[in-house]
Scaffold this motif. Structure first.
Motif, short mmCIF file in Angstrom:
data_model
loop_
_atom_site.label_atom_id
_atom_site.label_comp_id
_atom_site.label_asym_id
_atom_site.label_seq_id
_atom_site.Cartn_x
_atom_site.Cartn_y
_atom_site.Cartn_z
N ASN A 165 89.25 56.56 124.39
CA ASN A 165 88.53 56.27 125.05
C ASN A 165 88.23 57.53 126.35
O ASN A 165 89.48 57.50 125.79
CB ASN A 165 86.77 55.25 125.71
CG ASN A 165 87.55 54.52 126.78
OD1 ASN A 165 88.67 54.18 126.81
ND2 ASN A 165 86.87 53.36 126.99
N LYS A 166 86.95 58.04 127.26
CA LYS A 166 87.70 58.16 128.21
C LYS A 166 88.23 57.97 129.64
O LYS A 166 89.11 58.61 130.04
CB LYS A 166 86.42 59.45 128.80
CG LYS A 166 85.48 59.93 127.91
CD LYS A 166 83.96 60.11 128.57
CE LYS A 166 83.47 61.45 127.38
NZ LYS A 166 82.38 61.88 128.29
N PRO A 184 76.72 66.88 127.36
CA PRO A 184 77.54 65.67 128.03
C PRO A 184 76.01 65.51 128.53
O PRO A 184 76.53 64.13 129.54
CB PRO A 184 78.45 66.54 128.75
CG PRO A 184 78.54 67.07 127.52
CD PRO A 184 77.64 68.32 126.75
N ASP A 200 74.05 62.17 127.39
CA ASP A 200 74.95 60.86 127.94
C ASP A 200 76.02 61.24 127.72
O ASP A 200 76.44 62.52 126.91
CB ASP A 200 73.99 60.29 126.33
CG ASP A 200 74.54 61.02 124.97
OD1 ASP A 200 75.13 61.23 124.63
OD2 ASP A 200 72.87 60.70 124.34
N ASN A 201 76.89 60.00 127.49
CA ASN A 201 78.00 60.07 127.54
C ASN A 201 78.96 59.94 126.28
O ASN A 201 79.90 59.79 126.10
CB ASN A 201 78.86 58.84 128.34
CG ASN A 201 78.45 59.62 130.29
OD1 ASN A 201 79.08 60.45 129.72
ND2 ASN A 201 78.73 58.46 130.33
N THR A 202 78.20 60.13 124.95
CA THR A 202 78.54 59.43 123.31
C THR A 202 79.04 60.95 123.22
O THR A 202 77.94 61.53 123.27
CB THR A 202 76.87 58.98 122.62
OG1 THR A 202 76.24 58.26 123.83
CG2 THR A 202 77.28 58.42 121.45
N THR A 203 79.85 60.33 122.37
CA THR A 203 80.86 61.56 121.74
C THR A 203 80.45 61.23 119.86
O THR A 203 81.20 59.47 120.22
CB THR A 203 82.16 62.03 122.49
OG1 THR A 203 82.22 62.17 123.33
CG2 THR A 203 83.19 62.99 121.48
N SER A 243 80.82 55.62 123.72
CA SER A 243 80.57 55.40 124.82
C SER A 243 81.80 54.91 125.67
O SER A 243 81.95 54.62 125.71
CB SER A 243 79.02 55.37 124.67
OG SER A 243 78.41 55.43 125.85
N ARG A 244 81.22 54.44 127.23
CA ARG A 244 81.80 54.26 127.97
C ARG A 244 81.28 52.97 128.11
O ARG A 244 82.32 52.36 128.57
CB ARG A 244 81.18 54.73 129.36
CG ARG A 244 80.23 54.56 129.41
CD ARG A 244 79.61 54.49 131.28
NE ARG A 244 78.13 54.62 131.35
CZ ARG A 244 76.84 54.88 131.48
NH1 ARG A 244 77.03 56.59 130.79
NH2 ARG A 244 75.90 54.84 131.64
N SER A 276 75.19 51.53 127.17
CA SER A 276 74.96 52.88 126.83
C SER A 276 75.26 53.08 125.18
O SER A 276 74.59 54.09 125.06
CB SER A 276 76.08 53.00 127.80
OG SER A 276 77.44 53.25 127.52
#
Length: 969
Positions: free
Chosen positions: A323-324, A377, A380-383, A507-508, A512
């Motif tokens: 993740n990030k 982005p 949402d924060n989904t990749t 995602s984070r 989410s």
């Protein structure tokens, strides 16, 4: 004798004196341990007696010494003096280095040619300090001075006077050798004792015995105290760095003794095990670090980074997703079917894609595409990343396994089976085609979604065209996906060789990610709904569903329906709701007309139900029984699914519920849709039916060698097409099976459950799984369990075909009622579910306690539960979140992940029903926050477990979220 200045003597004279022929040829020079300090022996002191070994045989034998074990002074080579402090003596056994002590001239003043040789080793208080009588004060003084010099002496060195005193000592020695040496000086192994105590002869070895002892010098210890010990002795137990020899008279003997011990010392050097162990450990440590560095280097060198958050090791085919925050959230072994570590090569230009995909190929086996999907982005924060495998020959099957043992995550989604509950990774199932089936037969359940999500915020979404087989924990802690053709589930090959496509989304956090994937913001579920659809949706939530489903066809008549609804009205506290009539409204499955022999006045009965406030729904199936009057027509018009690899005029037959042989309406045939719509519309017009319930069966209810007009992806694709074909033209309140989300107000039903406590415990995990899979509106089975009838393979697994009776069981129209306590606990749980479905009325138990509890639960649902369900209905239509949610959608942390016997409505109510027979206590987990107990009204602190929480049989445990500041009021 006159003293000389020893500091001015040249060191060459010392070497010359030691090389003199007198010293080399004299064999009577005593050893140092036989030397007697004659000048310290007074006239009135007794001489030392002869030793026992001297007189044991005779005096002559006592002095026989085996000279073959000694090195005589004549054996010495030349003596060299490279500097003023060192003398070098060549011996047959090696080179001896002698270091001169520069401090010897500062020692006690010698009064005779011999100076004192003193043992400065530690002695006990009882050990005499000298042989013979008491020591003189001069000897004590000398010992003190030697004690002060002990730190300045070195091992394997000789401290001796320098040249001036050496000459005097030599002359004195020559005079003394002409005299007769006393007996006690002539023994080469004398043992000293004081004048009063004889030596302990028991510990004295003879010369012959002494030569046989390995690892020892010729001299032997004695239990008697020894005052004088030579520093030339190299025995570890006797050596002291402070020992010093300054007697010239015994210099040659000391040299001889020193040389005597050299071979033994060379041969018998003690082993330092600690040093060897240390060296061994250092060697192992070096090997470990070198190996670790090698492995680490190759892992890093052979691992490539893609799109910042993906690492892929090509030889091992190991992929890691981060993740990030650089936390590993997914680990997978790709293409596990390929044996060994085959090398991957970049794809040829004609096989590459222009969309930015990375392309690798394992020659003649698989081709691999990896791509990062575009996303916004700001939304949402989904990749998401796309993975696409292509098999290059028929015997290769793409197979990826997602390991959860290292990442320590929990997996949810996919579906349910007999050995798979909640979470998914706690169960096990072998590679099984991912199609709907009967859970009791180790198949997947009636509702499936190609969607998996883990607790660290990673999800896998598999493409619907993939011929998917899934295995869970078969031998290892992993979930495996495999693309493989077969002759039933994936007989329709859309590609030449199997291909597997799926997306990995991150995602984070888990909540989410789930919200982002199932969000319907771009195409909300309410889009296109009519007011009638919204009204039907609200009525299903707020009103019960009365399922009239007798075991046999003849049990269902006009009177049956009328009597059942009258009993509902007589209860007085339950709303009317929907009356759901099973397929027995027809004479045979597929007639699509009312059986007039049993329902002569059905239109009158339906009108009566409408006046009473009920709504009527009929169950229909896409199956046409061979006994149906419509079967010949459908065959003639070729409206049925045909047999693969045969004439299209021959229908493919199957077995469904009570029908032993039936065909399946080909919904992909354009002529089939208007045919069935005309039949259903005629029923609506004549009997004013309000809605329909689609009983679509499972994928295994399809004919094994099915073939439709248009090619289907798999058997489950049929039910998706069937539902979407009629969802805008017919009012559908529910479907029995689904692999895609139907349009509201259609609810997705849970599988039928038998009337057992074990089945009761499976209801909550199944409903939570369906909610996670993206079905917000779910319809559970009947309170107390569903009714079984012969011939139904989908329903209860009991071989007896009926529920076991007990003392609490009564009869309802010949049907055994569920056990009383089971019914009460089931009703308590169903009060908080999206839809309440009844088959058995609470009044059938003739128990005031059951009836009173039903009244209280009805009032609780109307005042508390229904308003909350209607509130979160809007959230479900907008964001796709389920009405009934797992606790991990409400609370953070690891504790809620494994809770499978509690659920939440939105984030405002937590329900914890009792699911085991005879229990009145249970463990309850409350998410963080302030909660009000639904039983006694007390306030409860959240984010903790409550142990032994008491729940009486007539009550259900539930908790209402309250504002945090309420505790101060």
């Amino acid at each position: 004798m006159e003293n000389r200045n020893i500091n001015n003597a040249p060191h060459e004279d010392v070497a010359k004196g030691l090389n003199s022929p007198e010293i080399r040829s004299n064999k009577n020079i005593p050893y140092v341990d036989e030397f007697v300090e004659l000048e310290h022996v007074k006239a009135n002191e007794p001489m030392r007696p002869k030793r026992l070994r001297d007189v044991e045989k005779n005096d002559v034998e006592a002095f026989d010494v085996k000279e073959d074990r000694k090195i005589h002074a004549s054996d010495l080579g030349a003596v060299h003096s490279p500097n003023s402090d060192t003398i070098v003596v060549d011996t047959p056994e090696g080179t001896l280095y002698i270091t001169l002590d520069p401090e010897s001239s500062k020692s006690s003043k010698p009064t005779s040619p011999s100076t004192q040789s003193t043992d400065i080793s530690e002695t006990t208080p009882n050990t005499p300090k000298a042989f013979g009588a008491l020591e003189s004060e001069d000897l004590i003084t000398v010992e003190r001075e030697v004690e002060q010099r002990r730190t300045s002496l070195r091992r394997n060195s000789i401290s001796m006077p320098t040249l001036p005193n050496m000459e005097l000592l030599k002359q004195e020695y020559m005079r003394n050798t002409q005299d007769q040496i006393p007996e006690h000086h002539q023994s080469s192994a004398s043992v000293f004792s004081d004048g009063d105590t004889p030596a302990d002869d028991s510990n004295v070895l003879s010369d012959e015995e002494r030569t046989k002892v390995p690892l020892r010098s010729p001299r032997r210890k004695s239990t008697a105290p020894r005052r004088f010990r030579s520093e030339f002795s190299m025995d570890d137990d006797e050596y002291s760095p402070s020992n010093s020899v300054t007697s010239v008279n015994s210099l040659a003997s000391l040299l001889k003794e020193k040389l005597q011990s050299i071979p033994q010392k060379i041969r018998k050097k003690p082993t330092d095990y600690k040093l060897r162990a240390f060296v061994g450990l250092m060697f192992l440590a070096i090997v470990f670090f070198v190996g670790f560095a090698y492995v680490l280097y190759h892992q890093q060198a052979l691992t490539k980074a893609y799109f910042q958050n993906i690492q892929f090791n090509e030889p091992k085919r190991l992929i890691r997703v981060f993740n990030k925050d650089d936390v590993e959230i997914l680990k997978a072994s790709l293409a596990v079917g390929i044996q060994g570590k085959q090398k991957a090569f970049p794809c040829l230009p004609e096989h590459r894609r222009s969309d930015g995909s990375e392309c690798l190929e394992w020659l003649h086996n698989l081709r691999f595409y990896l791509k990062c999907l575009p996303h916004d982005p700001g939304v949402d924060n989904t990749t998401c990343y796309s993975v696409h495998w292509k098999a290059l020959k028929p015997d290769v099957t793409p197979n990826d396994c997602f390991d959860w043992s290292d990442t320590k995550v929990h997996w949810f989604g996919a579906g349910q089976s007999i050995n798979l509950t909640w979470p998914l990774n706690t169960g096990t199932i072998d590679y099984t085609p991912f199609i709907t089936g009967d859970m009791q037969k180790s198949q997947w359940g009636n509702v499936l979604t190609r969607y998996l999500i883990n607790s660290k915020g990673a999800a896998i979404i598999i493409d619907e065209e993939t011929p998917l087989h899934i295995s869970v924990n078969k031998g290892r802690k992993e979930i495996c996906l495999k693309a493989q053709f077969d002759d039933f589930a994936f007989a329709n090959r859309l590609t030449e060789f199997p291909e597997m496509k799926y997306n990995i989304c991150t995602s984070r956090d888990m909540k989410s990610l789930h919200t982002s994937i199932h969000s319907h913001r771009r195409a909300p579920l309410w889009d296109g709904l009519k007011p009638a659809d919204m009204k039907t949706l609200e009525s299903l939530i707020s009103e019960p569903v009365w399922q009239i489903a007798p075991r046999f066809r003849h049990e269902l008549q006009d009177e049956t329906i009328s009597k059942y609804t009258e009993d509902v009205i007589n209860l007085g506290f339950l709303k009317q709701g929907h009356v759901l009539i099973n397929e027995f409204w027809q004479d045979e499955i597929g007639d699509l007309t009312v059986d007039a022999s049993r329902f002569a006045t059905l239109n009158v009965t339906v009108d009566k139900l409408h006046r009473r406030g009920f709504k009527v729904a009929f169950t229909i199936q896409p199956f046409i029984s061979t006994e149906s009057k419509n079967f010949a027509e459908t065959v003639q018009k070729r409206l049925l699914v045909s047999e693969r690899n045969s004439d299209r005029r021959i229908p493919a037959l199957t077995r469904f519920k009570t029908s032993a042989s039936a065909g399946v309406l080909d919904i992909t045939n354009e002529r089939s849709v208007p045919w069935i719509l005309n039949k259903l519309q005629a029923v609506i017009d004549e009997y004013h039916i309000d809605s329909f319930y689609f009983d679509l069966g499972t994928a295994y209810d399809m004919p094994h060698y099915y073939r439709c007009e248009k090619q289907l992806i798999n058997p489950d694709h049929y039910k998706t097409v069937f539902t979407r074909t009629f969802e805008k033209t017919l009012n559908i309140i529910g479907v029995s099976s689904a692999v895609s989300l139907p349009r509201p107000p259609t609810f997705v039903s849970l599988p039928p459950f038998e009337s057992t406590w074990e089945a009761l415990r499976r209801v909550i995990p199944t409903m939570l799984t369906y909610g996670v899979n993206g079905f917000p509106f779910t319809m559970p089975g009947a309170v107390g369990g569903d009714i079984y009838w012969p011939g139904s393979e989908q329903f209860l697994p009991s071989s007896k075909g009926a529920v076991e009776s007990n003392s609490n069981t009564t009869q309802d129209n010949g049907i055994a009622l569920p056990e009383r306590e089971l019914y009460m606990r089931w009703l308590q749980m169903a009060t908080f579910l999206p839809v309440m479905k009844f088959t058995h009325l609470p009044s059938k138990y003739n128990d005031e306690r059951v009836l009173e509890m039903a009244k209280n639960l009805t009032l609780l649902r109307q005042k508390l539960v229904t308003p909350l369900l209607l509130k979160y209905k809007r959230e479900a239509l907008e964001e796709g979140l389920p009405l009934v949610r797992p606790l991990w959608l409400v609370a953070d942390g690891d504790a809620p992940l494994l809770v499978q016997d509690e659920f939440a409505i939105g984030d405002e109510i937590v329900v914890a029903p009792v699911l085991r027979q005879g229990e009145t206590t249970r463990e309850v987990y409350l998410p963080a926050g302030l909660w009000q107990d639904g039983i006694d009204g007390s306030l409860r602190k959240g984010n903790r477990w409550m142990h032994e929480y008491k729940v009486p049989t007539e009550r259900v445990a539930y908790f209402l979220r309250k504002p945090d500041d309420l505790r101060f009021k």
